[in-house]
Motif scaffolding. Structure first.
Motif, PDB file in Angstrom:
ATOM      1  N   THR A 164     -28.465 -30.479 -36.075  1.00 24.35           N
ATOM      2  CA  THR A 164     -28.772 -30.294 -37.598  1.00 24.35           C
ATOM      3  C   THR A 164     -28.093 -30.680 -38.443  1.00 24.35           C
ATOM      4  O   THR A 164     -28.183 -30.394 -39.636  1.00 24.35           O
ATOM      5  N   GLY A 184     -27.468 -33.521 -39.798  1.00 27.23           N
ATOM      6  CA  GLY A 184     -28.322 -34.227 -41.155  1.00 27.23           C
ATOM      7  C   GLY A 184     -28.529 -33.381 -42.367  1.00 27.23           C
ATOM      8  O   GLY A 184     -28.813 -34.025 -43.721  1.00 27.23           O
ATOM      9  N   VAL A 185     -29.409 -32.289 -42.472  1.00 25.74           N
ATOM     10  CA  VAL A 185     -29.594 -31.335 -43.391  1.00 25.74           C
ATOM     11  C   VAL A 185     -28.698 -31.624 -44.569  1.00 25.74           C
ATOM     12  O   VAL A 185     -28.486 -30.954 -45.402  1.00 25.74           O
ATOM     13  N   GLU A 190     -32.629 -28.480 -51.889  1.00 25.41           N
ATOM     14  CA  GLU A 190     -33.301 -28.762 -51.062  1.00 25.41           C
ATOM     15  C   GLU A 190     -32.980 -28.126 -49.654  1.00 25.41           C
ATOM     16  O   GLU A 190     -34.028 -27.929 -48.499  1.00 25.41           O
ATOM     17  N   ARG A 191     -31.798 -28.380 -49.063  1.00 30.14           N
ATOM     18  CA  ARG A 191     -31.298 -28.153 -48.203  1.00 30.14           C
ATOM     19  C   ARG A 191     -31.680 -26.205 -47.679  1.00 30.14           C
ATOM     20  O   ARG A 191     -32.398 -26.597 -47.154  1.00 30.14           O
ATOM     21  N   VAL A 219     -35.813 -26.423 -46.476  1.00 31.15           N
ATOM     22  CA  VAL A 219     -35.543 -26.880 -45.573  1.00 31.15           C
ATOM     23  C   VAL A 219     -34.988 -25.664 -44.481  1.00 31.15           C
ATOM     24  O   VAL A 219     -35.951 -25.456 -43.348  1.00 31.15           O
ATOM     25  N   GLU A 244     -37.015 -24.155 -41.128  1.00 24.06           N
ATOM     26  CA  GLU A 244     -36.873 -23.619 -39.944  1.00 24.06           C
ATOM     27  C   GLU A 244     -36.564 -22.429 -39.463  1.00 24.06           C
ATOM     28  O   GLU A 244     -37.661 -22.497 -38.269  1.00 24.06           O
ATOM     29  N   THR A 276     -41.134 -32.448 -33.328  1.00 31.81           N
ATOM     30  CA  THR A 276     -41.961 -33.330 -34.803  1.00 31.81           C
ATOM     31  C   THR A 276     -42.348 -32.773 -35.724  1.00 31.81           C
ATOM     32  O   THR A 276     -42.720 -32.578 -36.732  1.00 31.81           O
ATOM     33  N   PHE A 295     -37.190 -31.784 -38.766  1.00 29.66           N
ATOM     34  CA  PHE A 295     -37.336 -33.086 -37.764  1.00 29.66           C
ATOM     35  C   PHE A 295     -36.791 -33.813 -38.577  1.00 29.66           C
ATOM     36  O   PHE A 295     -35.758 -35.199 -37.508  1.00 29.66           O
ATOM     37  N   PRO A 296     -36.941 -34.147 -39.833  1.00 23.84           N
ATOM     38  CA  PRO A 296     -36.352 -35.724 -40.270  1.00 23.84           C
ATOM     39  C   PRO A 296     -35.105 -35.476 -40.627  1.00 23.84           C
ATOM     40  O   PRO A 296     -34.123 -36.477 -40.815  1.00 23.84           O
ATOM     41  N   TYR A 297     -34.302 -34.776 -40.520  1.00 28.18           N
ATOM     42  CA  TYR A 297     -32.912 -34.318 -40.422  1.00 28.18           C
ATOM     43  C   TYR A 297     -32.098 -34.490 -39.742  1.00 28.18           C
ATOM     44  O   TYR A 297     -30.905 -34.260 -39.666  1.00 28.18           O
ATOM     45  N   GLU A 311     -30.845 -34.478 -35.130  1.00 27.92           N
ATOM     46  CA  GLU A 311     -30.922 -35.380 -33.892  1.00 27.92           C
ATOM     47  C   GLU A 311     -31.613 -34.651 -32.363  1.00 27.92           C
ATOM     48  O   GLU A 311     -30.947 -33.465 -32.354  1.00 27.92           O
TER      49      GLU A 311
END
Length: 110
Positions: free
Chosen positions: A10, A12-13, A20-21, A24, A28, A70, A75-77, A79
């Protein structure tokens, strides 16, 4: 239903702006709690000193797992690393010819 070992990085977040973080992460958390309540996430652990978790997820098949992952807010942030699991013979007592006389698989270890 099959089990999958799911590892999520996680980190990337943390590149997102603070507000914004926070959004998310809150979404989540809600999604994760719902997946636990639904029995999708069987168990989940944090990996110490990393922005990573690992868990056992139970879904009907790999396509269902793909849809769940997905659909996660993170998900976008993130792996993902996914490994399909199968029951070990110690639990099922089904060695399927892996041991014993006449077993081709049993002879490969000689």
């Amino acid at each position: 239903m099959p089990d999958f070992l799911v590892s999520i990085d996680t980190s990337g977040v943390f590149a997102l702006p603070a507000a914004e973080r926070a959004d998310v992460v809150a979404r989540e958390r809600d999604a994760g709690r719902e997946l636990i309540a639904e029995g999708v996430i069987q168990k989940i652990w944090r990996i110490p000193a990393q922005h990573r978790n690992i868990g056992v997820w139970t879904v009907p098949d790999a396509d269902a797992l793909h849809r769940v992952l997905t659909g996660l807010p993170i998900f976008p942030y993130a792996e993902f690393d996914v490994t399909a699991l199968s029951t070990h013979p110690l639990y099922s007592d089904d060695y399927g010819g892996l041991i014993g006389p006449g077993s081709e698989e049993g002879r490969t270890q000689q």
